[in-house]
Design a protein around this motif. Structure first.
Motif, PDB file in Angstrom:
ATOM      1  N   LEU A 130      -4.969   6.783   4.415  1.00  0.00           N
ATOM      2  CA  LEU A 130      -6.210   6.162   4.861  1.00  0.00           C
ATOM      3  C   LEU A 130      -6.310   4.687   4.469  1.00  0.00           C
ATOM      4  O   LEU A 130      -6.762   3.863   5.283  1.00  0.00           O
ATOM      5  CB  LEU A 130      -7.415   6.943   4.337  1.00  0.00           C
ATOM      6  N   PRO A 131      -5.915   4.267   3.246  1.00  0.00           N
ATOM      7  CA  PRO A 131      -5.968   2.838   2.943  1.00  0.00           C
ATOM      8  C   PRO A 131      -5.066   2.007   3.859  1.00  0.00           C
ATOM      9  O   PRO A 131      -5.450   0.900   4.277  1.00  0.00           O
ATOM     10  CB  PRO A 131      -5.503   2.761   1.479  1.00  0.00           C
ATOM     11  N   LEU A 132      -3.890   2.510   4.180  1.00  0.00           N
ATOM     12  CA  LEU A 132      -3.003   1.752   5.066  1.00  0.00           C
ATOM     13  C   LEU A 132      -3.559   1.722   6.484  1.00  0.00           C
ATOM     14  O   LEU A 132      -3.497   0.683   7.173  1.00  0.00           O
ATOM     15  CB  LEU A 132      -1.602   2.357   5.067  1.00  0.00           C
ATOM     16  N   GLY A 167       4.630   2.657  15.916  1.00  0.00           N
ATOM     17  CA  GLY A 167       5.264   2.609  14.608  1.00  0.00           C
ATOM     18  C   GLY A 167       4.581   3.596  13.682  1.00  0.00           C
ATOM     19  O   GLY A 167       3.414   3.940  13.871  1.00  0.00           O
ATOM     20  N   HIS A 168       5.312   4.067  12.662  1.00  0.00           N
ATOM     21  CA  HIS A 168       4.705   5.020  11.731  1.00  0.00           C
ATOM     22  C   HIS A 168       4.325   4.326  10.432  1.00  0.00           C
ATOM     23  O   HIS A 168       4.970   3.364   9.998  1.00  0.00           O
ATOM     24  CB  HIS A 168       5.620   6.224  11.478  1.00  0.00           C
ATOM     25  N   MET A 169       3.259   4.840   9.821  1.00  0.00           N
ATOM     26  CA  MET A 169       2.707   4.233   8.616  1.00  0.00           C
ATOM     27  C   MET A 169       3.227   4.858   7.332  1.00  0.00           C
ATOM     28  O   MET A 169       3.060   4.276   6.253  1.00  0.00           O
ATOM     29  CB  MET A 169       1.177   4.328   8.650  1.00  0.00           C
ATOM     30  N   ASP A 170       3.828   6.036   7.394  1.00  0.00           N
ATOM     31  CA  ASP A 170       4.270   6.706   6.179  1.00  0.00           C
ATOM     32  C   ASP A 170       5.682   6.279   5.793  1.00  0.00           C
ATOM     33  O   ASP A 170       6.430   5.718   6.604  1.00  0.00           O
ATOM     34  CB  ASP A 170       4.203   8.216   6.327  1.00  0.00           C
ATOM     35  N   THR A 171       6.038   6.555   4.542  1.00  0.00           N
ATOM     36  CA  THR A 171       7.385   6.279   4.042  1.00  0.00           C
ATOM     37  C   THR A 171       7.935   7.528   3.359  1.00  0.00           C
ATOM     38  O   THR A 171       7.204   8.465   3.041  1.00  0.00           O
ATOM     39  CB  THR A 171       7.408   5.129   3.019  1.00  0.00           C
ATOM     40  N   ILE A 204       0.854  -1.194   0.000  1.00  0.00           N
ATOM     41  CA  ILE A 204       0.000   0.000   0.000  1.00  0.00           C
ATOM     42  C   ILE A 204       0.890   1.244   0.000  1.00  0.00           C
ATOM     43  O   ILE A 204       1.700   1.437   0.897  1.00  0.00           O
ATOM     44  CB  ILE A 204      -0.923   0.010   1.225  1.00  0.00           C
ATOM     45  N   ASP A 205       0.730   2.085  -0.986  1.00  0.00           N
ATOM     46  CA  ASP A 205       1.521   3.319  -1.095  1.00  0.00           C
ATOM     47  C   ASP A 205       1.117   4.271   0.025  1.00  0.00           C
ATOM     48  O   ASP A 205      -0.040   4.693   0.102  1.00  0.00           O
ATOM     49  CB  ASP A 205       1.266   3.961  -2.463  1.00  0.00           C
ATOM     50  N   SER A 206       2.058   4.613   0.881  1.00  0.00           N
ATOM     51  CA  SER A 206       1.766   5.562   1.959  1.00  0.00           C
ATOM     52  C   SER A 206       2.902   6.560   2.111  1.00  0.00           C
ATOM     53  O   SER A 206       3.275   6.929   3.217  1.00  0.00           O
ATOM     54  CB  SER A 206       1.526   4.821   3.282  1.00  0.00           C
ATOM     55  N   GLY A 212      10.695  -3.915  -0.822  1.00  0.00           N
ATOM     56  CA  GLY A 212       9.729  -2.848  -0.991  1.00  0.00           C
ATOM     57  C   GLY A 212       9.980  -1.645  -0.116  1.00  0.00           C
ATOM     58  O   GLY A 212      10.632  -1.725   0.926  1.00  0.00           O
ATOM     59  N   LEU A 213       9.452  -0.511  -0.572  1.00  0.00           N
ATOM     60  CA  LEU A 213       9.578   0.750   0.145  1.00  0.00           C
ATOM     61  C   LEU A 213       8.861   0.646   1.491  1.00  0.00           C
ATOM     62  O   LEU A 213       7.688   0.318   1.556  1.00  0.00           O
ATOM     63  CB  LEU A 213       8.962   1.864  -0.704  1.00  0.00           C
TER      64      LEU A 213
END
Length: 370
Positions: free
Chosen positions: A27-29, A73-77, A18-20, A99-100
């Motif tokens: 929101l999807p993640l 933990g953080h969800m963004d990259t 999931i791209d975050s 993966g990223l």
């Protein structure tokens, strides 16, 4: 380890797919993280970032009473700069997840979720899932300011599961971002009628280079408990897309300055502000929370060292602990290697993620037991 390997691999792969990136909505993640926590009380903390993008931080809790351990933990990259294969493939090659965000930090986040789910229901446990950690720490700030679950049943300790190769990190640096703006006059560069804003930065930059050298030479501005002992002072110049045949109407210089709890940042702040005033430049600051740091003999630090068999350390980078430390004492501890983070070939070893799960569980049980 093998009893958790399949669960961690499946969840980490799902999250990586999931791209975050920090500039898109997470929101999807967040929905995937929430779905992975059946039986937990879930609190959604929604906000719009500075660009108006919808974001969501999550707090999840199970168990009765206050106390216990909170996993964070953080969800963004970071952006997918330099990637030559699909950053969101979630490809698994033997023991390796590609993966990223696989290491920083969707893999460690998956290990936290699996550990929280596997704990006996009597053990109070919390999951704090942030976003915008890679940019503004806004998700952690919103949780610290707004979370009802945290306020009603505050945890006794908080573990930020950034990749430390399972070595407890008891403290790290925070940053001040200086944004310095020079204003020129735009014109065709051949006419002599414009004024290039870059020239207004030159003398200021000379003073900043002297300050950079001072940070590396003056022991009074250093902290020997950190490697390196001197602070980061990193400038980047943005001409906002101006072509080479146009005089630059606006030049923005951004400087990231990192400092530890043992360093007073005010001399550096004054030096930057005074130099900007002398050279007629506008300067603003963006500050994180204070650098988090626990003493080496703090009970949480000692417990993490006992369970991992590794001596506590400090780190030159920053985490959400700078914003979450007001909730509970923080230690940074997680599977994976920070050297993999922010690279165009980021991977995580699934066996490392799975091995972290029982350590996380023992830590949660010990904290809950007081």
């Amino acid at each position: 380890m093998t009893e958790f390997l399949d669960d961690v691999a499946a969840l980490a792969r799902e999250l990586v797919r999931i791209d975050s990136r920090s500039f898109v909505s997470n929101l999807p993640l967040a929905a995937a993280v929430e779905a992975a926590l059946p039986g937990f009380a879930i609190e959604r903390i929604d906000y719009a970032d500075a660009a108006g993008v919808a974001k969501r931080a999550l707090v999840a809790r199970r168990g009765t009473g206050s106390g216990g351990l909170a996993f964070s933990g953080h969800m963004d990259t970071v952006p997918d700069t330099g990637w030559t294969e699909d950053p969101w493939s979630g490809r698994i090659d033997g023991d390796t997840l590609h993966g990223l965000g696989s290491t920083d930090m969707k893999g460690p986040l998956a290990a936290c979720i699996v550990a929280a789910r596997a704990l006996p229901e009597r053990v109070p446990v919390m999951l704090v899932a942030t976003t915008d950690e890679e940019t503004s720490k806004r998700g952690a700030q919103e949780i610290a300011a707004r979370s009802v679950l945290v306020r009603e049943a505050p945890p006794a300790a908080l573990l930020v599961a950034e990749p430390t190769r399972m070595r407890p990190v008891r403290g790290h640096r925070s940053h001040i971002n200086f944004n310095v703006v020079a204003t020129g006059v735009q014109a065709h560069s051949s006419t002599g009628r414009g004024r290039n804003a870059n020239w207004d930065l030159v003398e200021f930059l000379a003073e900043m280079k002297a300050l950079y050298r001072r940070l590396r030479e003056d022991a009074a501005l250093q902290d020997p408990a950190y490697d390196p002992p001197f602070s980061d002072f990193n400038p980047v110049i943005d001409n906002h897309g101006t072509a080479v045949n146009v005089t630059v109407p606006k030049a923005t210089l951004r400087i990231k300055f990192r400092y530890s709890a043992g360093v007073d940042p005010d001399p550096v702040r004054r030096a930057v502000q005074d130099a900007a005033t002398r050279h007629g430049l506008a300067v603003t600051e963006e500050r994180e929370g204070a650098p988090p740091e626990l003493p080496a003999d703090h009970p949480l630090v000692r417990l993490c060292a006992d369970l991992t068999g590794q001596a506590p350390a400090t780190a030159p980078y920053g985490t959400d602990a700078s914003e979450l430390q007001g909730i509970a004492p923080c230690v940074v501890l997680g599977p994976g290697d920070i050297a993999q983070a922010h690279t165009p070939t980021e991977t995580a070893r699934l066996s490392d993620l799975a091995r972290a799960v029982p350590v996380f569980m023992r830590l949660a049980e010990r904290v809950a037991a007081g």
